[in-house]
Design an enzyme around this catalytic site. Structure first.
Site, mmCIF file in Angstrom:
data_model
loop_
_atom_site.group_PDB
_atom_site.id
_atom_site.type_symbol
_atom_site.label_atom_id
_atom_site.label_comp_id
_atom_site.label_asym_id
_atom_site.label_seq_id
_atom_site.Cartn_x
_atom_site.Cartn_y
_atom_site.Cartn_z
ATOM 1 N N HIS A 181 0.992 -1.099 -0.096
ATOM 2 C CA HIS A 181 0.059 0.116 -0.081
ATOM 3 C C HIS A 181 0.887 1.244 0.028
ATOM 4 C CE1 HIS A 181 -1.586 -3.215 2.592
ATOM 5 N NE2 HIS A 181 -2.390 -3.524 1.568
ATOM 6 N N GLU A 223 -2.743 -4.970 -5.893
ATOM 7 C CA GLU A 223 -3.592 -5.793 -4.977
ATOM 8 C C GLU A 223 -4.907 -6.164 -5.512
ATOM 9 O OE1 GLU A 223 -4.206 -3.657 -1.328
ATOM 10 O OE2 GLU A 223 -4.250 -5.366 0.018
#
Lengths: 336, 336
Positions: free
Chosen positions: A221, A282
């Protein structure tokens, strides 16, 4: 070649989820325990289950995804160490089968059987098994308590036996929390990002890579809040008389590109050296949907990288070169 | 006029710190309790103690600082509710005196006597006292447990009586955690930033401002990870069928500019509407030192704003107009 280093198996076949329900129900009522851990999932079902991922690889232009069990599904805080071990093994076995069935599309990363309050060294047998199966890394949860943060920081000796084995096996670790059982933390909106920021700051405070110079950690992230606050972190390191972050951490710590808008990626590329940025999206499903401001999916992160004012050599590092360097076992696998 | 909305009293005179030591030592050994809460600090000592802040105001070109007790000093998790109440009151009284002595340099923001597990409504008497003293806002700690996060999310009814009073009194709240007693979280490097990110996500998940349409929250440190992950937050809101963040949160939630490098501030200014950005530096001392990349102090944040490609009207909003709108009591104070 374009390698997406951060994909989770979020399209698991129903029998796996049904098993988990029964397994956890069995803690309350032994009558409900699953009769078998043989899920009866066929190869065909597995290949079928990852069609959404394959479709997105094709549509968005990536070749290979580093693939691990659903992050929120790890749930190390749920159940007992024994149920967690069984659950990790089964989850990893499915990843292994998928990556064996589709070796040009997926490379395996495993889930560790961590449990809150239990020494991480208990994960070593599963880690060794994964290495033998050809896994290229693992997800390492800095908070097995799922939002209550009751285990020691990543720089504590508590973690060292696991690090020794990771280093010995050349397994790369992505620092990735799981779901949150603390109602203050939404999992993808707070706990994941906090986990990233917290891990980085722990590493900044410590000197872990003096003890483990070859250990490689990927902070997903986009590194949580870290690139946005790069000045704060440089300043804190300076105040603590640490070396420059470049020397203190960036030989061992890398960031993925799971930041879902252009200005975020632009900020990251301005402060984080190109050698420390690894392409990732992701997939599937951390943030679903189409951004009305761009008309493209939020998580179509390749578009953001494409727009960066970098040379094609630098982009090739982000898309492939860095992944092969940071995941040495992946590089070997690809060379085969 | 340039208003810095985020300054803490980190240059407290020694008698205050000595009192706190005795007060906490008194919990273990009643013999050590301070004999009096009269600190004997003179006005002259107070004015002397804030000379560093006044010097920086002059050097860096700000006029007025919104000034509150040391954030890490609040330490709501330390001691008992009773010691915390006394400590808050004394800390606030010093802020009040400084702002009365130097009304053109400082405007007061208070510390609430929060305590983990204790209903926030217990803070109302101190809140009312602060309003009568002319305070323009308070710091509201979303985690009185100091890194263990055992109290409910900010959207929980648990907090509502306090919000009712904040709204009634037009007191603005900065959402600011205090020190961390959890060894996994460094305070300024992880806990502060996580607190900001967590609070924002709680507000995103809830509908608090339907119930309190006039409540105003400032999220410091640039909103934690929020601007960097603005795409993630827009996407999560969309998935949760919330309105656009602009409509859902941005009439009530504002961000300060305590982001200590140019690329971070650039990112913020690209995604956060100008009306939601308030100038701040977090003087003194959150991050000390000179950035070797610029030759200027990390926390000299005015330089970053000056360099933004914004009109002077927009910069005036960031430097003054927004502060007067978001802190209505400040505006009234300044008009006097």
């Amino acid at each position: 070649m374009i390698i997406d280093i951060h994909g989770h198996y979020t399209t698991e076949p129903q029998p796996l989820l049904a098993f988990r329900d029964k397994q956890l129900a069995g803690l309350a009522d032994a009558m409900r325990k699953p009769a078998t851990s043989e899920l009866g999932i066929t190869d065909e079902q597995l290949v079928q289950s990852v069609q959404p991922q394959l479709k997105l690889q094709k549509e968005r232009g990536s070749d290979l995804t580093i693939f691990s069990p659903r992050a929120a599904g790890m749930a190390h805080h749920v159940g007992t160490e024994a149920t967690g071990s069984e659950w990790s093994r089964m989850s990893n076995d499915l990843i292994h089968r998928i990556c064996a069935l589709l070796p040009t599309n997926f490379a395996p990363v495993g889930q560790l059987p961590q449990h809150p309050g239990v020494p991480p060294k208990n994960c070593i047998p599963e880690l060794e098994r994964l290495a033998k199966l050809g896994f290229v890394g693992v997800n390492l949860n800095p908070d097995p308590a799922g939002g209550y943060w009751t285990d020691p920081p990543l720089t504590d000796k508590w973690w060292y036996p696991l690090y020794e084995k990771l280093a010995e096996l050349e397994m790369t670790a992505m620092i990735h929390v799981t779901s949150s059982c603390n109602p203050v933390f939404h999992y993808t909106g707070a706990h994941y990002i906090n986990g990233d920021t917290t891990a980085f700051m722990q590493l900044l405070q410590g000197n872990l890579f003096k003890d483990f110079p070859t250990l490689k950690f990927v902070i997903p992230h986009g590194g949580g809040a870290v690139p946005f606050h790069w000045g704060r972190y440089r300043g804190l390191a300076q105040e603590m008389k640490k070396p420059l972050l470049k020397d203190h951490l960036l030989n061992n710590v890398f960031f993925d590109t799971c930041v879902y808008h252009q200005p975020g990626i632009d900020c990251m590329a301005k402060v984080i050296p190109v050698d420390n940025i690894l392409f990732a999206s992701e997939l599937l499903g951390a943030v679903k949907g189409v951004d009305p401001e761009t008309g493209h999916n939020y998580d179509d992160t390749k578009r953001y990288i494409d727009k960066l004012p970098l040379s094609s050599a630098d982009k090739a590092k982000i898309f492939e070169g860095n992944a092969r360097r940071v995941y040495p076992r992946l590089d070997k696998r690809l060379k085969k």
